[in-house]
Design a protein around this motif. Structure first.
Motif, PDB file in Angstrom:
ATOM      1  N   ASP A 192      -6.156  -2.411   0.576  1.00  0.00           N
ATOM      2  CA  ASP A 192      -4.925  -2.996   0.063  1.00  0.00           C
ATOM      3  C   ASP A 192      -4.745  -2.585  -1.393  1.00  0.00           C
ATOM      4  O   ASP A 192      -5.656  -2.028  -2.008  1.00  0.00           O
ATOM      5  N   ILE A 193      -3.561  -2.857  -1.947  1.00  0.00           N
ATOM      6  CA  ILE A 193      -3.233  -2.532  -3.328  1.00  0.00           C
ATOM      7  C   ILE A 193      -3.073  -3.820  -4.108  1.00  0.00           C
ATOM      8  O   ILE A 193      -2.407  -4.751  -3.660  1.00  0.00           O
ATOM      9  N   GLU A 194      -3.698  -3.884  -5.278  1.00  0.00           N
ATOM     10  CA  GLU A 194      -3.661  -5.083  -6.107  1.00  0.00           C
ATOM     11  C   GLU A 194      -3.076  -4.749  -7.474  1.00  0.00           C
ATOM     12  O   GLU A 194      -3.394  -3.716  -8.073  1.00  0.00           O
ATOM     13  N   PHE A 195      -2.202  -5.612  -7.951  1.00  0.00           N
ATOM     14  CA  PHE A 195      -1.573  -5.432  -9.253  1.00  0.00           C
ATOM     15  C   PHE A 195      -2.562  -5.797 -10.351  1.00  0.00           C
ATOM     16  O   PHE A 195      -3.273  -6.807 -10.262  1.00  0.00           O
ATOM     17  N   VAL A 196      -2.603  -4.998 -11.411  1.00  0.00           N
ATOM     18  CA  VAL A 196      -3.478  -5.272 -12.544  1.00  0.00           C
ATOM     19  C   VAL A 196      -2.977  -6.519 -13.265  1.00  0.00           C
ATOM     20  O   VAL A 196      -1.816  -6.568 -13.688  1.00  0.00           O
ATOM     21  N   PHE A 229      -1.814  -0.476 -10.819  1.00  0.00           N
ATOM     22  CA  PHE A 229      -2.334  -0.869  -9.515  1.00  0.00           C
ATOM     23  C   PHE A 229      -3.708  -0.251  -9.283  1.00  0.00           C
ATOM     24  O   PHE A 229      -4.011   0.817  -9.819  1.00  0.00           O
ATOM     25  N   PHE A 230      -4.521  -0.938  -8.500  1.00  0.00           N
ATOM     26  CA  PHE A 230      -5.749  -0.334  -8.026  1.00  0.00           C
ATOM     27  C   PHE A 230      -5.991  -0.743  -6.579  1.00  0.00           C
ATOM     28  O   PHE A 230      -5.405  -1.701  -6.079  1.00  0.00           O
ATOM     29  N   ALA A 231      -6.834   0.017  -5.912  1.00  0.00           N
ATOM     30  CA  ALA A 231      -7.117  -0.233  -4.504  1.00  0.00           C
ATOM     31  C   ALA A 231      -8.214  -1.282  -4.383  1.00  0.00           C
ATOM     32  O   ALA A 231      -9.218  -1.225  -5.086  1.00  0.00           O
ATOM     33  N   THR A 232      -8.004  -2.232  -3.494  1.00  0.00           N
ATOM     34  CA  THR A 232      -9.009  -3.237  -3.192  1.00  0.00           C
ATOM     35  C   THR A 232      -9.550  -2.971  -1.785  1.00  0.00           C
ATOM     36  O   THR A 232      -8.807  -3.008  -0.814  1.00  0.00           O
ATOM     37  N   VAL A 274       0.835  -1.197   0.000  1.00  0.00           N
ATOM     38  CA  VAL A 274       0.000   0.000   0.000  1.00  0.00           C
ATOM     39  C   VAL A 274       0.869   1.246   0.000  1.00  0.00           C
ATOM     40  O   VAL A 274       0.597   2.237  -0.675  1.00  0.00           O
ATOM     41  N   GLY A 275       1.959   1.200   0.753  1.00  0.00           N
ATOM     42  CA  GLY A 275       2.822   2.366   0.860  1.00  0.00           C
ATOM     43  C   GLY A 275       3.569   2.677  -0.409  1.00  0.00           C
ATOM     44  O   GLY A 275       3.654   3.825  -0.841  1.00  0.00           O
TER      45      GLY A 275
END
Length: 262
Positions: free
Chosen positions: A193-197, A211-214, A138-139
């Protein structure tokens, strides 16, 4: 009540401002640069930190003010106090087109987590601090940074965001994927959390970032349709670097100057 109890009215549609009604000796604290207008007998004072009184002594105040530096904000904020004997009004405006969202922190467990630049104003006593995301992903890849703001207390606060705002209610275990820049705020019980596309072509050529936020419920999430960073990037992209119409360049520069405050 630990916070001052204030009344308010929001004016406008896409270029909004909020008018706060203060009873005698009531105060509201605002981010520097958000002030619009006020009536007589309202005393304006610059304070160190947020004035919530959560820190005791000089070191406590230094620590609380220092947390604001980590979010890119000023060490100082401004309080507006009604020193008269009757009700008075003070108004605050959004820094760019969008919506002002009123939030009664009592309805959200006394805490809201929001983008670092979303805070506009609040009843005096609301604590404006920082929220560290524990996961390194996330950071490093969060887009809006490792640190977000947290607003704590039992009073009214106002945050602002760009474009149209929608509030989504997530059930336990229900998830929502959001562009990292479009996330405005969420209740404290939402997992972030952050998720990779997935897919190399989608990540590299999709134009939506890697990336997008989950977000996972239960809880409430506020999403904006037009982050200021997206608006600014389109303005820069439209400005001709070489050649092009002089009028178009002047117009793009004028739009940039309008939103940069110069």
């Amino acid at each position: 009540m630990n916070n001052h109890e204030i009344d308010y009215h929001i004016y406008g549609d896409d270029m909004q401002f909020v008018e706060v009604e203060l009873d005698p000796q009531e105060s509201v604290v605002a981010e520097a640069g958000s002030f619009m207008m006020m009536e007589d007998e309202i005393h304006m004072e610059t304070i160190f930190g947020d004035g919530s009184g959560t820190g005791s002594g000089i070191m406590g105040k230094l620590f609380n003010a220092g947390k604001r530096v980590l979010t890119g904000e000023s060490l100082f904020m401004t309080t507006f106090t009604n020193t008269g004997m009757v009700k008075k009004h003070v108004s605050f405006a959004s820094p760019y087109p969008g919506k002002i969202i009123p939030m009664d922190l009592r309805q959200y467990g006394g805490k809201i987590i929001c983008q670092k630049d979303a805070f506009l104003a609040a009843a005096k006593g609301v604590s404006i601090g920082i929220e560290f995301q524990r996961k390194l992903g996330v950071g490093f890849f969060g887009g809006e940074g490792f640190i977000m703001q947290k607003l704590e207390g039992d009073g009214m606060c106002f945050i602002h965001a760009g474009g149209t705002i929608i509030r989504k209610e997530l059930l336990p275990g229900q998830s929502l994927r959001v562009d990292t820049g479009c996330l405005v705020a969420m209740t404290s019980n939402v997992q972030y959390d952050i998720e990779f596309v997935k897919g190399v072509k989608t990540a590299l050529f999709g134009g939506e970032g890697m990336f997008f936020a989950t977000l996972r419920g239960p809880g409430s999430v506020w999403v904006q349709s037009l982050p200021f960073s997206r608006l600014a990037s389109r303005v820069f992209a439209a400005a001709p670097s070489r050649g092009g119409s002089k009028d178009e360049g002047s117009m793009a520069k004028g739009i940039f100057d309008m939103f940069s405050g110069d």
